[in-house]
Design a protein around this motif. Structure first.
Motif, PDB file in Angstrom:
ATOM      1  N   GLU A   1      52.871  42.071  36.760  1.00  0.00           N
ATOM      2  CA  GLU A   1      54.765  42.138  36.136  1.00  0.00           C
ATOM      3  C   GLU A   1      55.037  40.593  35.683  1.00  0.00           C
ATOM      4  N   ASP A   2      54.250  39.915  35.580  1.00  0.00           N
ATOM      5  CA  ASP A   2      55.342  38.843  35.621  1.00  0.00           C
ATOM      6  C   ASP A   2      55.060  37.910  34.125  1.00  0.00           C
ATOM      7  N   GLY A   3      53.887  39.449  33.440  1.00  0.00           N
ATOM      8  CA  GLY A   3      53.594  38.667  32.182  1.00  0.00           C
ATOM      9  C   GLY A   3      52.499  38.401  32.015  1.00  0.00           C
ATOM     10  N   GLY A   4      51.652  37.567  33.279  1.00  0.00           N
ATOM     11  CA  GLY A   4      50.045  36.675  33.311  1.00  0.00           C
ATOM     12  C   GLY A   4      49.551  37.067  33.723  1.00  0.00           C
ATOM     13  N   PRO A   5      48.009  36.570  33.440  1.00  0.00           N
ATOM     14  CA  PRO A   5      46.869  37.511  33.369  1.00  0.00           C
ATOM     15  C   PRO A   5      46.462  36.621  35.403  1.00  0.00           C
ATOM     16  N   ASP A   6      46.175  38.168  35.796  1.00  0.00           N
ATOM     17  CA  ASP A   6      44.942  38.080  37.106  1.00  0.00           C
ATOM     18  C   ASP A   6      44.041  38.513  36.936  1.00  0.00           C
ATOM     19  N   TRP A   7      43.104  36.959  37.237  1.00  0.00           N
ATOM     20  CA  TRP A   7      41.655  37.800  36.483  1.00  0.00           C
ATOM     21  C   TRP A   7      40.829  37.154  37.913  1.00  0.00           C
ATOM     22  N   SER A   8      41.283  37.360  38.861  1.00  0.00           N
ATOM     23  CA  SER A   8      40.795  37.611  40.485  1.00  0.00           C
ATOM     24  C   SER A   8      40.525  38.723  40.766  1.00  0.00           C
ATOM     25  N   LEU A   9      39.750  38.638  42.292  1.00  0.00           N
ATOM     26  CA  LEU A   9      39.645  39.955  42.691  1.00  0.00           C
ATOM     27  C   LEU A   9      40.453  40.358  43.905  1.00  0.00           C
ATOM     28  N   HIS A  10      41.793  39.506  43.814  1.00  0.00           N
ATOM     29  CA  HIS A  10      43.288  40.400  44.532  1.00  0.00           C
ATOM     30  C   HIS A  10      43.670  42.011  43.572  1.00  0.00           C
ATOM     31  N   ASN A  11      43.573  41.315  42.679  1.00  0.00           N
ATOM     32  CA  ASN A  11      43.628  42.239  41.029  1.00  0.00           C
ATOM     33  C   ASN A  11      43.335  43.967  41.562  1.00  0.00           C
ATOM     34  N   SER A  12      43.916  44.357  41.929  1.00  0.00           N
ATOM     35  CA  SER A  12      43.451  45.484  42.059  1.00  0.00           C
ATOM     36  C   SER A  12      42.755  47.052  41.319  1.00  0.00           C
ATOM     37  N   ARG A  13      43.941  46.995  40.245  1.00  0.00           N
ATOM     38  CA  ARG A  13      43.551  47.478  38.657  1.00  0.00           C
ATOM     39  C   ARG A  13      42.413  46.645  37.970  1.00  0.00           C
ATOM     40  N   LEU A  14      42.550  45.677  37.936  1.00  0.00           N
ATOM     41  CA  LEU A  14      41.123  44.392  37.718  1.00  0.00           C
ATOM     42  C   LEU A  14      39.329  45.374  38.711  1.00  0.00           C
ATOM     43  N   VAL A  15      39.373  45.614  39.371  1.00  0.00           N
ATOM     44  CA  VAL A  15      38.717  45.847  40.196  1.00  0.00           C
ATOM     45  C   VAL A  15      38.399  47.248  39.700  1.00  0.00           C
ATOM     46  N   ALA A  16      39.353  48.053  39.768  1.00  0.00           N
ATOM     47  CA  ALA A  16      39.174  48.895  39.907  1.00  0.00           C
ATOM     48  C   ALA A  16      39.103  50.008  38.304  1.00  0.00           C
ATOM     49  N   GLY A  17      39.350  49.446  37.679  1.00  0.00           N
ATOM     50  CA  GLY A  17      39.015  49.524  36.074  1.00  0.00           C
ATOM     51  C   GLY A  17      37.770  49.230  36.177  1.00  0.00           C
ATOM     52  N   LEU A  18      37.382  48.252  36.058  1.00  0.00           N
ATOM     53  CA  LEU A  18      35.344  47.490  36.828  1.00  0.00           C
ATOM     54  C   LEU A  18      34.518  48.897  37.727  1.00  0.00           C
ATOM     55  N   ALA A  19      35.517  49.096  38.600  1.00  0.00           N
ATOM     56  CA  ALA A  19      34.344  50.342  38.840  1.00  0.00           C
ATOM     57  C   ALA A  19      34.603  51.557  38.274  1.00  0.00           C
ATOM     58  N   ALA A  20      35.596  51.852  37.410  1.00  0.00           N
ATOM     59  CA  ALA A  20      35.395  52.685  36.793  1.00  0.00           C
ATOM     60  C   ALA A  20      34.696  53.157  35.302  1.00  0.00           C
TER      61      ALA A  20
END
Lengths: 105, 272
Positions: A60-79
């Protein structure tokens, strides 16, 4: 609906229609060389990637989050894995949303 | 519309039949994409009314602009008190990507009169473009191409109006209850849909290079004003993909750059 909303929607409608219509109408009058046609093939994947990447990585603040805490990143990779293995769009959606919700628990 | 009719115009009836079939095929190919765009439409409706747009303006935006991402961003800008001119400018830049769609479509539609081109352009969304261009590439000489396009477009359009309305009512109820429509992450269905369409197309190195470059540029350009990063990313992706094609030539069996499955069930592209 106030006049400000009419101007807003009228303006948005006009620029959106123009962006969609002008190239379609003009491109029919010129013949593209073979090189141009090969370039055009990359438009759909490029646009999709450009829409997807920020949706997965940026916070939301505009910065990237490459960690496993990022649920959208994890969900996107799973998808993406499901899409790669099954080529099934609906299953991709279901697995992606499931990962999104479960990862937040 | 069977051909067994006794009417004196068998040709007309056959023509109408094949038009109807093309239209129906366009609708069917688009149905899987509605699953992902419906929650997105609903979240738009809810966010829009909670941002301060009137219900009439929310529905009018879906009916007259018909561009999900831009509508979503516009609702967010309305909430921040942004001016009309800024929102219209942002809409233009977000939707400039649709200008890129006209080029590959034009060779297939150039024979059509304006009364066809204008409405098809109005209904040209990401989803319909992807479904239609895939269909056109597989069937270079198919008849009634515009009817297939129209079927896909109207399926998207009607669905978008319905879910805007549903989301609007849910948003009004949510405001009364103090709920945030984004809390459930339903809008994430849209990038997931795009992942489902994109990943199966990554059959060769140039495509992968294109996607990696576009994704990275979109992230780096996210700070650019008015969503300019999206256009920059699309252009970088196209150039890098084409450059990679010079480095790793694609052995094309036909007109297709991607590795093709023998079956014609292109699930990844929304055709079942």
């Amino acid at each position: 609906m106030g006049s400000r909303e009419w101007w807003l929607i009228g303006g948005m409608a006009l620029v959106t229609f123009s962006a969609r219509y002008v190239p379609l109408a003009l491109a029919g009058r010129v013949t593209l060389p073979a090189v141009g046609l090969r370039l055009l093939r990359y438009i759909p994947p490029a646009v999709l990637a450009a829409i997807i990447a920020p949706g997965l990585v940026l916070q939301e603040d505009g910065g990237p989050d490459w960690s496993l805490h990022n649920s959208r990143l994890v969900a996107g990779l799973a998808a993406a894995v499901v899409a790669w293995r099954t080529r099934n769009l609906l299953l991709t959606l279901v697995v992606g949303m499931a990962f999104l919700w479960l990862w937040r628990l | 519309m069977s051909a067994s009719t006794e009417l004196a115009h068998p040709d007309d009836s056959a023509l109408a039949d094949s038009r109807g079939r093309a239209f129906g095929a366009g609708v069917r190919a688009t149905l899987p994409l509605l699953v992902g765009t419906s929650p997105f439409g609903m979240v738009f409706g809810a966010v829009a009314v909670q941002s301060g747009l009137s219900p009439a303006a929310t529905q009018a935006m879906s009916a007259l602009v018909f561009a999900g991402s831009a509508q979503f961003i516009a609702a967010g800008l309305v909430a921040t008190g942004a001016g009309t001119a800024l929102i219209v400018l942002t809409t233009l830049i977000v939707n400039l990507r649709h200008a890129l769609y006209g080029l590959p479509l034009a060779p297939h539609l150039r024979h059509l009169p304006q009364r066809w081109l204008a409405p098809l352009a109005f209904w040209l969304t990401d989803e319909t473009f992807l479904v239609v261009i895939e269909h056109y590439r597989q069937r270079q000489n198919g008849a009634h191409k515009q009817w297939y396009f129209l079927g896909s477009a109207l399926a998207m359009y009607v669905n978008w109006q319905i879910w805007t309305y549903v989301g609007m009512r849910a948003g009004q109820a949510g405001t009364a209850l103090g709920l945030d429509p984004r809390a459930w992450g339903l809008e994430f269905a849209l990038p997931l849909t795009f992942i489902g369409m994109l990943v199966p197309a990554l059959g060769n190195r140039p495509m992968v290079a294109c996607v990696a470059a576009a994704g990275l540029t979109a992230l780096l350009g996210a700070e650019l004003p008015h969503q300019l990063g999206l256009m920059a990313a699309a252009l970088v992706g196209v150039v890098v993909g084409f450059g990679a094609e010079l480095r790793w030539p694609i052995d094309e069996g036909g007109a297709e750059p991607t590795d093709r499955q023998p079956s014609d069930s292109e699930v990844g592209h929304g055709q079942s």
